[in-house]
Design a protein around this motif. Sequence first.
Motif, PDB file in Angstrom:
ATOM      1  N   ALA A   1       2.928  40.562   3.963  1.00 13.66           N
ATOM      2  CA  ALA A   1       2.003  39.710   4.703  1.00 13.66           C
ATOM      3  C   ALA A   1       1.116  38.910   3.754  1.00 13.66           C
ATOM      4  N   LYS A   2       0.662  39.553   2.679  1.00  8.99           N
ATOM      5  CA  LYS A   2      -0.183  38.867   1.699  1.00  8.99           C
ATOM      6  C   LYS A   2       0.599  37.752   1.011  1.00  8.99           C
ATOM      7  N   LEU A   3       1.841  38.032   0.618  1.00  7.29           N
ATOM      8  CA  LEU A   3       2.657  37.024  -0.054  1.00  7.29           C
ATOM      9  C   LEU A   3       2.994  35.861   0.881  1.00  7.29           C
ATOM     10  N   LYS A   4       3.249  36.163   2.148  1.00  7.25           N
ATOM     11  CA  LYS A   4       3.536  35.104   3.116  1.00  7.25           C
ATOM     12  C   LYS A   4       2.326  34.202   3.298  1.00  7.25           C
ATOM     13  N   ALA A   5       1.141  34.790   3.378  1.00  5.55           N
ATOM     14  CA  ALA A   5      -0.083  34.005   3.525  1.00  5.55           C
ATOM     15  C   ALA A   5      -0.293  33.107   2.303  1.00  5.55           C
ATOM     16  N   GLN A   6      -0.021  33.627   1.118  1.00  5.68           N
ATOM     17  CA  GLN A   6      -0.159  32.821  -0.099  1.00  5.68           C
ATOM     18  C   GLN A   6       0.836  31.667  -0.109  1.00  5.68           C
ATOM     19  N   ARG A   7       2.085  31.939   0.302  1.00  7.55           N
ATOM     20  CA  ARG A   7       3.109  30.895   0.327  1.00  7.55           C
ATOM     21  C   ARG A   7       2.741  29.804   1.323  1.00  7.55           C
ATOM     22  N   LEU A   8       2.289  30.199   2.502  1.00  8.30           N
ATOM     23  CA  LEU A   8       1.912  29.206   3.510  1.00  8.30           C
ATOM     24  C   LEU A   8       0.730  28.365   3.052  1.00  8.30           C
ATOM     25  N   ALA A   9      -0.221  28.987   2.381  1.00  9.86           N
ATOM     26  CA  ALA A   9      -1.372  28.248   1.869  1.00  9.86           C
ATOM     27  C   ALA A   9      -0.936  27.265   0.783  1.00  9.86           C
ATOM     28  N   ARG A  10      -0.035  27.692  -0.083  1.00  8.32           N
ATOM     29  CA  ARG A  10       0.455  26.825  -1.154  1.00  8.32           C
ATOM     30  C   ARG A  10       1.223  25.641  -0.568  1.00  8.32           C
ATOM     31  N   GLU A  11       2.060  25.896   0.457  1.00  6.83           N
ATOM     32  CA  GLU A  11       2.832  24.821   1.073  1.00  6.83           C
ATOM     33  C   GLU A  11       1.929  23.861   1.843  1.00  6.83           C
ATOM     34  N   ALA A  12       0.840  24.356   2.398  1.00  8.86           N
ATOM     35  CA  ALA A  12      -0.078  23.496   3.138  1.00  8.86           C
ATOM     36  C   ALA A  12      -0.803  22.533   2.194  1.00  8.86           C
ATOM     37  N   LEU A  13      -1.091  22.991   0.982  1.00 11.46           N
ATOM     38  CA  LEU A  13      -1.787  22.142   0.010  1.00 11.46           C
ATOM     39  C   LEU A  13      -0.865  21.079  -0.571  1.00 11.46           C
ATOM     40  N   ALA A  14       0.349  21.449  -0.902  1.00 17.67           N
ATOM     41  CA  ALA A  14       1.286  20.519  -1.518  1.00 17.67           C
ATOM     42  C   ALA A  14       2.657  20.707  -0.881  1.00 17.67           C
ATOM     43  N   PRO A  15       3.015  19.865   0.089  1.00 17.04           N
ATOM     44  CA  PRO A  15       4.334  20.005   0.711  1.00 17.04           C
ATOM     45  C   PRO A  15       5.436  19.806  -0.326  1.00 17.04           C
TER      46      PRO A  15
END
Length: 83
Positions: free
Chosen positions: A25-39
């Motif tokens: 869950a922590k890794l998924k949240a980090q990935r989604l945050a990273r993708e939201a900043l830079a598609p």
Amino acid sequence: MAKDEGKSGKAERDAASRAVIDNMAKLKAQRLAREALAPPIAAVKKKVAKTGAGKTVAGKKTVEKSPALAAWLAGQQSGGRRT
């Protein structure tokens, strides 16, 4: 004694599986945050003009197309193979 060991083993498995789920869950949240900043950047395809006969303008050979399935099957049957 055996009952206590069984309960502690189950508790350890439950704790280990909970740790794995929390980590995912922590890794998924980090990935989604990273993708939201830079598609993600789309890949750019290179265009190469062909001169015909499987060669490009730069003189590099390309892979020639294989025959159509129907033509291949006909060749196999005429060669005596059962398809």
